[in-house]
Design an enzyme around this catalytic site. Structure first.
Site, PDB file in Angstrom:
ATOM      1  N   ASN A 223       0.834  -1.204   0.000  1.00 14.47           N
ATOM      2  CA  ASN A 223       0.000   0.000   0.000  1.00 14.47           C
ATOM      3  C   ASN A 223       0.876   1.264   0.000  1.00 14.47           C
ATOM      4  OD1 ASN A 223      -1.549   2.218   0.870  1.00 14.47           O
ATOM      5  ND2 ASN A 223      -3.030   0.875   1.880  1.00 14.47           N
TER       6      ASN A 223
ATOM      7  N   LYS B  72       0.152   4.056   2.711  1.00 21.03           N
ATOM      8  CA  LYS B  72       0.741   3.771   4.025  1.00 21.03           C
ATOM      9  C   LYS B  72       2.243   4.051   3.986  1.00 21.03           C
ATOM     10  CE  LYS B  72      -2.167  -0.005   5.881  1.00 21.03           C
ATOM     11  NZ  LYS B  72      -2.112  -1.389   6.388  1.00 21.03           N
TER      12      LYS B  72
ATOM     13  N   ASP C 281      -0.762  -4.902  11.393  1.00 22.21           N
ATOM     14  CA  ASP C 281      -2.049  -5.567  11.187  1.00 22.21           C
ATOM     15  C   ASP C 281      -3.070  -4.867  12.078  1.00 22.21           C
ATOM     16  OD1 ASP C 281      -3.368  -7.478   9.646  1.00 22.21           O
ATOM     17  OD2 ASP C 281      -3.528  -8.849  11.338  1.00 22.21           O
TER      18      ASP C 281
ATOM     19  N   ASP D 131     -15.350   2.459   8.951  1.00 19.06           N
ATOM     20  CA  ASP D 131     -15.347   3.894   9.297  1.00 19.06           C
ATOM     21  C   ASP D 131     -16.738   4.525   9.399  1.00 19.06           C
ATOM     22  OD1 ASP D 131     -12.658   4.141   9.673  1.00 19.06           O
ATOM     23  OD2 ASP D 131     -12.231   5.003   7.706  1.00 19.06           O
TER      24      ASP D 131
HETATM   25  P1  IMP Z   1      -5.379  -3.756   7.772  1.00 18.28           P
HETATM   26  O1  IMP Z   1      -4.600  -4.700   8.649  1.00 18.28           O
HETATM   27  O2  IMP Z   1      -4.955  -2.335   7.943  1.00 18.28           O
HETATM   28  O3  IMP Z   1      -5.387  -4.208   6.333  1.00 18.28           O
HETATM   29  O4  IMP Z   1      -6.901  -3.815   8.273  1.00 18.28           O
HETATM   30  C1  IMP Z   1      -7.655  -5.024   8.233  1.00 18.28           C
HETATM   31  C2  IMP Z   1      -9.140  -4.730   8.209  1.00 18.28           C
HETATM   32  O5  IMP Z   1      -9.561  -4.127   9.458  1.00 18.28           O
HETATM   33  C3  IMP Z   1      -9.586  -3.739   7.147  1.00 18.28           C
HETATM   34  O6  IMP Z   1      -9.812  -4.382   5.911  1.00 18.28           O
HETATM   35  C4  IMP Z   1     -10.880  -3.184   7.749  1.00 18.28           C
HETATM   36  O7  IMP Z   1     -11.952  -4.071   7.577  1.00 18.28           O
HETATM   37  C5  IMP Z   1     -10.538  -3.134   9.230  1.00 18.28           C
HETATM   38  N1  IMP Z   1      -9.912  -1.832   9.556  1.00 18.28           N
HETATM   39  C6  IMP Z   1      -8.629  -1.635   9.960  1.00 18.28           C
HETATM   40  N2  IMP Z   1      -8.378  -0.334  10.138  1.00 18.28           N
HETATM   41  C7  IMP Z   1      -9.526   0.313   9.842  1.00 18.28           C
HETATM   42  C8  IMP Z   1      -9.877   1.699   9.837  1.00 18.28           C
HETATM   43  O8  IMP Z   1      -9.084   2.607  10.114  1.00 18.28           O
HETATM   44  N3  IMP Z   1     -11.151   1.968   9.491  1.00 18.28           N
HETATM   45  C9  IMP Z   1     -12.063   1.031   9.161  1.00 18.28           C
HETATM   46  N4  IMP Z   1     -11.780  -0.259   9.123  1.00 18.28           N
HETATM   47  C10 IMP Z   1     -10.512  -0.633   9.478  1.00 18.28           C
END
Ligand code: IMP
Length: 193
Positions: free
Chosen positions: A9, A12, A68, A151
């Site tokens: 990403n 990020k 994560d 969100d």
């Molecule tokens: P990742 O590890 O950042 O890819 O997050 C994994 C999953 O957690 C995402 O696909 C969302 O479903 C949920 N998630 C993580 N962070 C957020 C956020 O800031 N807003 C909304 N959903 C989140």
């Protein structure tokens, strides 16, 4: 010093790059030619973050960190947690995930929840991790167009609007990811200075 952020990403990556001292060369998985999918088979956010960071350290002999994140709902004993992206199935459908949260929370009055991010770090022979948490509450309608994932249904503590309404300027200051990243960077600076 080269440091890999185990992500594809670019948003990020750029966010962290801005905050790092210039002598650290921050690289993404794409930058190091890692195109294989790192299987996130852990049962916790910590395990998954370490799986990704250790994968890069082992296979590419490069210092690395990985994150994560997930939504943890109090009344559901921390679910969906590590499976937040795939809560309603492997298709990773945000709308279906939200519908499933609403369904499972229907008979609960306690709507409190938190987002949590874990960052796992493998630098030279040491490993450590840090976390960031933002507490809040879930609502039973979607509000706002911004953001992603959960969100539109999450109102952070101390605010009257959802993360989707607050927008990235506010969210990037108070979010779980922002807090974990700040901790990671301050510890990293202590180590490398
Ligand atoms: P990742 O590890 O950042 O890819 O997050 C994994 C999953 O957690 C995402 O696909 C969302 O479903 C949920 N998630 C993580 N962070 C957020 C956020 O800031 N807003 C909304 N959903 C989140």
């Amino acid at each position: 010093m080269k440091l890999v952020f185990a992500t594809h990403n670019n948003n990020k990556l750029e966010e962290v790059k801005q905050l790092l001292p210039a002598h650290i060369e921050l690289l993404s998985l794409t930058d190091i030619g890692c195109t294989e999918e790192i299987k996130e088979t852990g049962s916790t956010l910590e395990e998954n973050a370490y799986i990704k960071a250790r994968y890069v350290k082992t296979h590419y002999s490069l210092n690395c960190f990985a994150d994560d994140s997930g939504l943890e709902i109090d009344a559901l004993d921390g679910a969906p947690g590590v499976i937040s992206a795939r809560y309603a199935g492997p298709q990773k459908d945000n709308e279906a995930n939200i519908q499933k949260v609403w369904g499972n929370l229907k008979n609960h009055t306690d709507k409190s929840a938190q987002f949590r991010t874990v960052i796992a770090v493998c630098i030279d022979e040491t490993e450590w991790d840090c976390e960031g948490v933002v507490r809040g509450a879930l609502i039973d309608e979607k509000r706002g167009e911004g953001g992603f994932g959960y969100d539109p249904i999450f109102i952070p503590q101390g605010y009257a609007q959802t993360f989707a309404q607050l927008g990235s300027d506010v969210k990037n200051k108070i979010s779980h990811r922002a807090k974990a990243t700040q901790l990671f960077l301050s510890r990293l600076k202590e180590i490398i200075d």
